[in-house]
Design a protein around this motif. Structure first.
Motif, mmCIF file in Angstrom:
data_model
loop_
_atom_site.group_PDB
_atom_site.id
_atom_site.type_symbol
_atom_site.label_atom_id
_atom_site.label_comp_id
_atom_site.label_asym_id
_atom_site.label_seq_id
_atom_site.Cartn_x
_atom_site.Cartn_y
_atom_site.Cartn_z
ATOM 1 N N UNK A 147 35.917 47.953 23.323
ATOM 2 C CA UNK A 147 35.488 48.634 24.545
ATOM 3 C C UNK A 147 35.002 47.582 25.531
ATOM 4 N N UNK A 148 35.948 46.914 26.180
ATOM 5 C CA UNK A 148 35.629 45.839 27.102
ATOM 6 C C UNK A 148 34.954 46.396 28.344
ATOM 7 N N UNK A 204 48.486 52.233 30.402
ATOM 8 C CA UNK A 204 47.363 51.292 30.404
ATOM 9 C C UNK A 204 46.194 51.906 31.173
ATOM 10 N N UNK A 205 45.023 51.366 30.937
ATOM 11 C CA UNK A 205 43.811 51.792 31.633
ATOM 12 C C UNK A 205 43.244 50.568 32.341
ATOM 13 N N UNK A 206 42.766 50.766 33.562
ATOM 14 C CA UNK A 206 42.129 49.682 34.312
ATOM 15 C C UNK A 206 40.624 49.933 34.315
ATOM 16 N N UNK A 207 39.859 49.133 33.547
ATOM 17 C CA UNK A 207 38.404 49.319 33.520
ATOM 18 C C UNK A 207 37.790 49.066 34.899
ATOM 19 N N UNK A 208 36.645 49.676 35.138
ATOM 20 C CA UNK A 208 35.935 49.459 36.395
ATOM 21 C C UNK A 208 35.524 47.998 36.566
ATOM 22 N N UNK A 209 35.047 47.384 35.485
ATOM 23 C CA UNK A 209 34.569 46.004 35.549
ATOM 24 C C UNK A 209 35.761 45.057 35.698
ATOM 25 N N UNK A 210 35.879 44.413 36.859
ATOM 26 C CA UNK A 210 36.981 43.516 37.181
ATOM 27 C C UNK A 210 36.418 42.190 37.678
ATOM 28 N N UNK A 211 36.131 41.243 36.764
ATOM 29 C CA UNK A 211 35.485 39.996 37.160
ATOM 30 C C UNK A 211 36.402 38.987 37.851
ATOM 31 N N UNK A 212 37.705 39.224 37.881
ATOM 32 C CA UNK A 212 38.635 38.230 38.404
ATOM 33 C C UNK A 212 38.823 38.217 39.896
#
Length: 122
Positions: free
Chosen positions: A63-64, A94-102
């Motif tokens: 669970x990233x 696919x799922x795109x998590x809210x947390x996107x550090x890039x």
């Protein structure tokens, strides 16, 4: 001097190997590995590299970015167009998590079995 080692395969645990192989096949265009069966499915690249998917009963997906169930491993893929690749991956499940550090440099996704992977611009 360490021995020369060539990475030939990466295998991911999952609940349904054939379904996860189908996701990555559609996303990457890799071809099915000839030794795929109910408990293992694989995809091969022209140079012999294999991405494998093995059945694990009671698979607990990561669970990233939550480290209670850490990512364990993640894959990186280079693409020409991040938006186009994102649209395809979301359509494939696919799922795109809210947390996107890039920021604008990369995007994080999770495959249908929960494994995180990243897209970067090639």
């Amino acid at each position: 001097m360490p021995p020369h080692m060539k990475l030939t395969a990466i295998t991911l645990d999952c609940p349904d190997p054939e379904a996860l192989a189908a996701f990555y096949r559609q996303a990457t265009g890799l071809v099915p590995h000839p030794e795929s069966n109910g408990d293992f499915a694989g995809l091969t690249r022209g140079d012999g590299f294999v991405i494998g998917f093995q059945r694990v009963d009671n698979h607990q997906p990561p669970h990233w970015p939550d480290q209670a169930a850490p990512q364990q491993v993640h894959l990186d893929f280079a693409v020409h167009d991040l938006d186009e690749a994102e649209a395809l991956l979301l359509e494939l499940g696919a799922v795109k998590p809210e947390h996107q550090p890039g920021g604008d440099r990369w995007r994080v996704f999770a495959d249908p079995a929960g494994h995180p992977f990243c897209l970067t611009r090639s």
